[in-house]
Design a protein around this motif. Structure first.
Motif, PDB file in Angstrom:
ATOM      1  N   THR A   3       0.968  -1.146   0.109  1.00  0.00           N
ATOM      2  CA  THR A   3      -0.021   0.127   0.061  1.00  0.00           C
ATOM      3  C   THR A   3       1.026   0.938  -0.438  1.00  0.00           C
ATOM      4  O   THR A   3       2.313   1.442   0.611  1.00  0.00           O
ATOM      5  N   PRO A   4       0.285   2.230  -0.402  1.00  0.00           N
ATOM      6  CA  PRO A   4       1.485   3.246  -0.612  1.00  0.00           C
ATOM      7  C   PRO A   4       1.306   4.299   0.425  1.00  0.00           C
ATOM      8  O   PRO A   4       0.812   4.084   1.595  1.00  0.00           O
ATOM      9  N   GLU A   5       2.219   4.372   1.600  1.00  0.00           N
ATOM     10  CA  GLU A   5       2.504   5.539   2.251  1.00  0.00           C
ATOM     11  C   GLU A   5       1.924   6.786   2.296  1.00  0.00           C
ATOM     12  O   GLU A   5       1.767   7.404   1.594  1.00  0.00           O
ATOM     13  N   LYS A   6       1.092   6.467   3.425  1.00  0.00           N
ATOM     14  CA  LYS A   6       0.064   7.646   3.762  1.00  0.00           C
ATOM     15  C   LYS A   6       1.260   9.031   4.307  1.00  0.00           C
ATOM     16  O   LYS A   6       1.757   8.778   5.286  1.00  0.00           O
ATOM     17  N   ALA A   7       1.109  10.227   3.841  1.00  0.00           N
ATOM     18  CA  ALA A   7       2.363  11.181   4.341  1.00  0.00           C
ATOM     19  C   ALA A   7       1.552  11.886   6.069  1.00  0.00           C
ATOM     20  O   ALA A   7      -0.385  11.874   5.773  1.00  0.00           O
ATOM     21  N   ARG A   8       2.452  11.959   6.659  1.00  0.00           N
ATOM     22  CA  ARG A   8       1.583  12.013   7.765  1.00  0.00           C
ATOM     23  C   ARG A   8       1.389  13.553   7.665  1.00  0.00           C
ATOM     24  O   ARG A   8       2.868  14.651   7.123  1.00  0.00           O
ATOM     25  N   ARG A  75      -3.568  23.030  -1.402  1.00  0.00           N
ATOM     26  CA  ARG A  75      -3.143  24.150  -1.658  1.00  0.00           C
ATOM     27  C   ARG A  75      -3.996  25.893  -1.513  1.00  0.00           C
ATOM     28  O   ARG A  75      -3.624  26.596  -1.281  1.00  0.00           O
ATOM     29  N   LEU A  76      -4.702  24.857  -2.500  1.00  0.00           N
ATOM     30  CA  LEU A  76      -5.883  26.221  -2.872  1.00  0.00           C
ATOM     31  C   LEU A  76      -6.689  26.698  -1.456  1.00  0.00           C
ATOM     32  O   LEU A  76      -7.016  27.538  -1.413  1.00  0.00           O
ATOM     33  N   ALA A  77      -7.029  25.767  -0.805  1.00  0.00           N
ATOM     34  CA  ALA A  77      -7.252  26.216   0.602  1.00  0.00           C
ATOM     35  C   ALA A  77      -6.741  27.107   1.503  1.00  0.00           C
ATOM     36  O   ALA A  77      -6.730  28.071   2.124  1.00  0.00           O
ATOM     37  N   ALA A 114      -1.738  34.998  13.784  1.00  0.00           N
ATOM     38  CA  ALA A 114      -0.804  33.846  14.191  1.00  0.00           C
ATOM     39  C   ALA A 114      -1.746  32.395  13.716  1.00  0.00           C
ATOM     40  O   ALA A 114      -0.833  31.305  13.068  1.00  0.00           O
ATOM     41  N   VAL A 115      -2.599  32.390  13.045  1.00  0.00           N
ATOM     42  CA  VAL A 115      -3.396  31.060  12.021  1.00  0.00           C
ATOM     43  C   VAL A 115      -2.275  31.874  10.935  1.00  0.00           C
ATOM     44  O   VAL A 115      -2.102  30.328  10.371  1.00  0.00           O
ATOM     45  N   ILE A 116      -1.719  32.672   9.827  1.00  0.00           N
ATOM     46  CA  ILE A 116      -1.704  32.536   8.704  1.00  0.00           C
ATOM     47  C   ILE A 116      -0.141  32.850   9.201  1.00  0.00           C
ATOM     48  O   ILE A 116       0.306  31.811   8.158  1.00  0.00           O
ATOM     49  N   ALA A 117       0.881  33.259  10.362  1.00  0.00           N
ATOM     50  CA  ALA A 117       1.649  32.376  11.166  1.00  0.00           C
ATOM     51  C   ALA A 117       2.131  31.188  10.637  1.00  0.00           C
ATOM     52  O   ALA A 117       3.217  30.363  10.582  1.00  0.00           O
ATOM     53  N   ALA A 118       0.862  30.000  10.957  1.00  0.00           N
ATOM     54  CA  ALA A 118       0.705  28.898  11.246  1.00  0.00           C
ATOM     55  C   ALA A 118       1.835  28.261  10.264  1.00  0.00           C
ATOM     56  O   ALA A 118       1.304  26.646   9.331  1.00  0.00           O
ATOM     57  N   LEU A 119       0.465  28.767   9.144  1.00  0.00           N
ATOM     58  CA  LEU A 119      -0.518  28.172   7.915  1.00  0.00           C
ATOM     59  C   LEU A 119       1.314  28.312   6.699  1.00  0.00           C
ATOM     60  O   LEU A 119       1.669  27.400   5.719  1.00  0.00           O
ATOM     61  N   TRP A 120       2.561  29.466   6.787  1.00  0.00           N
ATOM     62  CA  TRP A 120       2.912  29.780   5.867  1.00  0.00           C
ATOM     63  C   TRP A 120       4.729  29.248   6.604  1.00  0.00           C
ATOM     64  O   TRP A 120       5.712  28.951   5.855  1.00  0.00           O
ATOM     65  N   ILE A 121       4.495  29.931   7.784  1.00  0.00           N
ATOM     66  CA  ILE A 121       6.413  30.018   8.450  1.00  0.00           C
ATOM     67  C   ILE A 121       6.824  29.194   8.494  1.00  0.00           C
ATOM     68  O   ILE A 121       7.794  28.359   8.445  1.00  0.00           O
ATOM     69  N   PRO A 122       6.445  27.585   9.287  1.00  0.00           N
ATOM     70  CA  PRO A 122       6.797  26.210   9.532  1.00  0.00           C
ATOM     71  C   PRO A 122       7.603  25.589   8.297  1.00  0.00           C
ATOM     72  O   PRO A 122       7.058  24.825   6.812  1.00  0.00           O
ATOM     73  N   ARG A 127       6.066  22.268   3.318  1.00  0.00           N
ATOM     74  CA  ARG A 127       6.576  21.269   2.599  1.00  0.00           C
ATOM     75  C   ARG A 127       5.181  19.953   1.993  1.00  0.00           C
ATOM     76  O   ARG A 127       4.864  19.253   1.302  1.00  0.00           O
ATOM     77  N   TYR A 128       4.548  20.133   3.101  1.00  0.00           N
ATOM     78  CA  TYR A 128       3.229  19.482   3.737  1.00  0.00           C
ATOM     79  C   TYR A 128       1.791  20.218   2.364  1.00  0.00           C
ATOM     80  O   TYR A 128       1.525  18.686   1.465  1.00  0.00           O
ATOM     81  N   PHE A 129       1.887  20.772   2.437  1.00  0.00           N
ATOM     82  CA  PHE A 129       1.211  21.655   1.229  1.00  0.00           C
ATOM     83  C   PHE A 129       1.592  21.502  -0.543  1.00  0.00           C
ATOM     84  O   PHE A 129       1.267  21.800  -1.034  1.00  0.00           O
ATOM     85  N   SER A 130       3.409  21.217  -0.432  1.00  0.00           N
ATOM     86  CA  SER A 130       3.341  21.301  -1.886  1.00  0.00           C
ATOM     87  C   SER A 130       3.833  20.124  -2.758  1.00  0.00           C
ATOM     88  O   SER A 130       3.857  20.112  -3.813  1.00  0.00           O
ATOM     89  N   ARG A 131       2.949  19.033  -1.848  1.00  0.00           N
ATOM     90  CA  ARG A 131       3.008  17.643  -2.289  1.00  0.00           C
ATOM     91  C   ARG A 131       2.359  17.188  -3.292  1.00  0.00           C
ATOM     92  O   ARG A 131       1.148  18.070  -3.585  1.00  0.00           O
ATOM     93  N   PRO A 132       2.300  16.307  -4.300  1.00  0.00           N
ATOM     94  CA  PRO A 132       1.436  16.240  -5.284  1.00  0.00           C
ATOM     95  C   PRO A 132       0.053  15.674  -4.447  1.00  0.00           C
ATOM     96  O   PRO A 132       0.285  15.054  -3.464  1.00  0.00           O
TER      97      PRO A 132
END
Length: 142
Positions: A3-8, A75-77, A114-122, A127-132
């Motif tokens: 089975t394909p590995e699920k991204a955490r 990514r759109l969200a 704080a939410v905007i920072a948590a979405l973009w800074i780490p 990497r999580y949002f740039s995955r296919p």
């Protein structure tokens, strides 16, 4: 067959999603408070305060809906939530100028940032949002 590995999902993204849901609910409640504060302003400010309150309610509900898509790694969200929250920051700043809810609006403004920072800074969040995107399984033809 393997089975394909699920991204955490990274912890920073999970925290951001929780903040999005909580912030969306609180922004909706804040919009109701701003809408109700129109009864305490002068007659010439009733319309602007009402419009700001209604827009805050609408964007709060859209933020909650975006949190669901964000939890699936969209990514759109992430981009739309950043836009919604940016507009909310502007609306909250305008509401601070028009109403007397300064402490409540200041807390909401800091939470949105704080939410905007948590979405973009780490880095792992980026990497999580740039995955296919995950492909849907093929459904059988009927």
């Amino acid at each position: 067959m393997t089975t394909p590995e699920k991204a955490r999902r990274p912890v920073a993204v999970t925290v951001a999603i929780m903040l999005v849901y909580i912030g969306g609910l609180l922004n909706t409640a804040l919009g109701v408070l701003v809408l109700l504060s129109r009864y305490e302003v002068t007659a010439d400010l009733v319309l602007p305060v009402s419009l700001i309150g209604a827009a805050t309610i609408l964007l709060g509900l859209l933020t909650i809906a975006g949190g669901s898509a964000l939890s699936r790694g969209s990514r759109l969200a992430r981009i739309l939530l950043t836009a919604y929250l940016s507009v909310l920051v502007v609306l909250q700043a305008a509401a601070m100028a028009l109403t007397e809810l300064d402490a409540t609006l200041s807390a909401a403004l800091v939470a949105a940032l704080a939410v905007i920072a948590a979405l973009w800074i780490p880095k792992n969040a980026r990497r999580y949002f740039s995955r296919p995107p995950v492909e849907a399984p093929a459904s059988p033809l009927i």
